[in-house]
Motif scaffolding. Structure first.
Motif, PDB file in Angstrom:
ATOM      1  N   TYR A   1      22.982  59.961   1.830  1.00  0.00           N
ATOM      2  CA  TYR A   1      24.149  59.121   2.140  1.00  0.00           C
ATOM      3  C   TYR A   1      24.276  57.955   1.166  1.00  0.00           C
ATOM      4  CZ  TYR A   1      24.551  61.428   6.670  1.00  0.00           C
ATOM      5  OH  TYR A   1      24.725  62.366   7.668  1.00  0.00           O
ATOM      6  N   ASN A   2      23.156  57.547   0.615  1.00  0.00           N
ATOM      7  CA  ASN A   2      23.161  56.339  -0.219  1.00  0.00           C
ATOM      8  C   ASN A   2      22.883  56.619  -1.694  1.00  0.00           C
ATOM      9  OD1 ASN A   2      23.911  54.548   1.786  1.00  0.00           O
ATOM     10  ND2 ASN A   2      21.812  54.294   2.511  1.00  0.00           N
TER      11      ASN A   2
ATOM     12  N   ASP B   1      23.820  50.718  -1.373  1.00  0.00           N
ATOM     13  CA  ASP B   1      23.409  50.265  -0.040  1.00  0.00           C
ATOM     14  C   ASP B   1      22.009  49.646  -0.064  1.00  0.00           C
ATOM     15  OD1 ASP B   1      23.739  49.800   2.601  1.00  0.00           O
ATOM     16  OD2 ASP B   1      23.864  51.891   3.231  1.00  0.00           O
TER      17      ASP B   1
HETATM   18 MG    MG Z   1      25.116  53.633   3.360  1.00  0.00          MG
END
Ligand code: MG
Ligand code: ADP
Length: 264
Positions: free
Chosen positions: A199-200, A212
């Motif tokens: 996700y990051n 992030d």
């Molecule tokens: Mg994130």
């Protein structure tokens, strides 16, 4: 225009974005429903406008649990990203835990707002440290209160996707690049990401960009080892799934290979 008027106009414009262009609603509705646009947030964006960092705020590209991410246009017409930490719904205790014990943030903060502000500041400092050490991250531009401005990663057509959203042509090479990035982050910037996952990690021109970094910690922080282990597990798990042969231990060894001191 007075500041008050300007803020009201800004609030209306941002509300419109938030309602997907529908706008409308009374000021009261906007106030209660649009938790994102609390007074502090408007104030921070207004300040960016005054400083010539932001001209207009465009549409949101992500609305998460702890932050909303918007595209913004600078007075020169460049696209940047504005990340707004929610002052209302953030998991304040969870966040506080990461800030405590970081030598850059001495003292306990009991005021929720102060903790969120420290969080935005922390992400700014982490991004700057990472960027200055050659780690592929968005270059941070400025922060104020709960708002962080940074480089936009993407093309004119679209923001760079998260790695989970694309089919990588060559997972092994991408994995190696992730290892290099995390290695630089640890051994040059002395930071552990702490929330590394599919996700990051964004994909820009086929290469990873780490994002992030609010929770990233100094290597010498007491919890750094635990977080590094978790990051290694996440990376190994994800790339295993893509057919790369690796393990959390191997990821960890490779990351630590260039280190002068052992994380214990
Ligand atoms: Mg994130
Ligand atoms: N600098 C950036 N350029 C392009 N997209 C970004 C940028 N920063 C964040 N994003 C997008 O917004 C999403 C959320 O941002 P992130 O910093 O991960 O906040 P959150 O805490 O909500 O996960 C990312 O997964 C990415 O899709």
């Amino acid at each position: 225009m007075t500041k008050e008027k300007k803020l009201e106009e800004l609030e209306r414009a941002l509300w419109k974005i938030h309602t997907d262009g529908r706008g409308g609603g009374t000021r009261e509705e906007r106030k209660t429903e649009s938790e994102v646009w609390d007074r502090q947030t408007l104030d921070a964006i207004y300040r960016f406008m005054k400083k010539g960092i932001v001209d207009t705020v465009e549409h949101p590209i992500s609305t998460g649990k702890e932050a909303n991410v918007f595209l913004a246009i600078t007075p020169k017409g460049e696209t940047i990203v504005v990340k707004i930490y929610r002052t209302s719904t953030a998991d304040f205790r969870g966040i506080e835990e990461y800030i405590m014990g970081d030598p850059r943030f001495p003292g306990r903060r009991s005021n929720k707002r102060q903790v969120i502000y420290a969080w935005a500041r922390k992400e700014f400092l982490n991004l700057r440290l990472a960027h200055n050490n050659g780690v592929p991250v968005p270059k941070p531009i400025d922060f104020y209160k709960n708002v962080l401005a940074m480089e936009y990663v993407g093309t004119e057509e679209m923001a760079a996707p998260e790695v989970r959203q694309v089919k990588l042509e060559d997972p092994q090479t991408f994995f190696d690049q992730v290892i290099d990035a995390v290695s630089l982050l640890l051994n040059k910037a002395h930071l552990v990401h702490g929330d590394l996952s599919e996700y990051n990690i964004l994909v820009r021109d086929g290469s990873p960009v780490l994002i992030d970094m609010g929770q990233a910690m100094m290597e010498r922080h007491g919890r750094a080892k635990e977080l590094l282990d978790r990051d290694c597990r996440n990376v190994a798990r994800y790339f295993n799934r893509l057919g790369v042969e690796t393990s959390p231990e191997e990821v960890r060894e490779r990351i630590l290979a260039d280190s002068d001191e052992e994380l214990e």
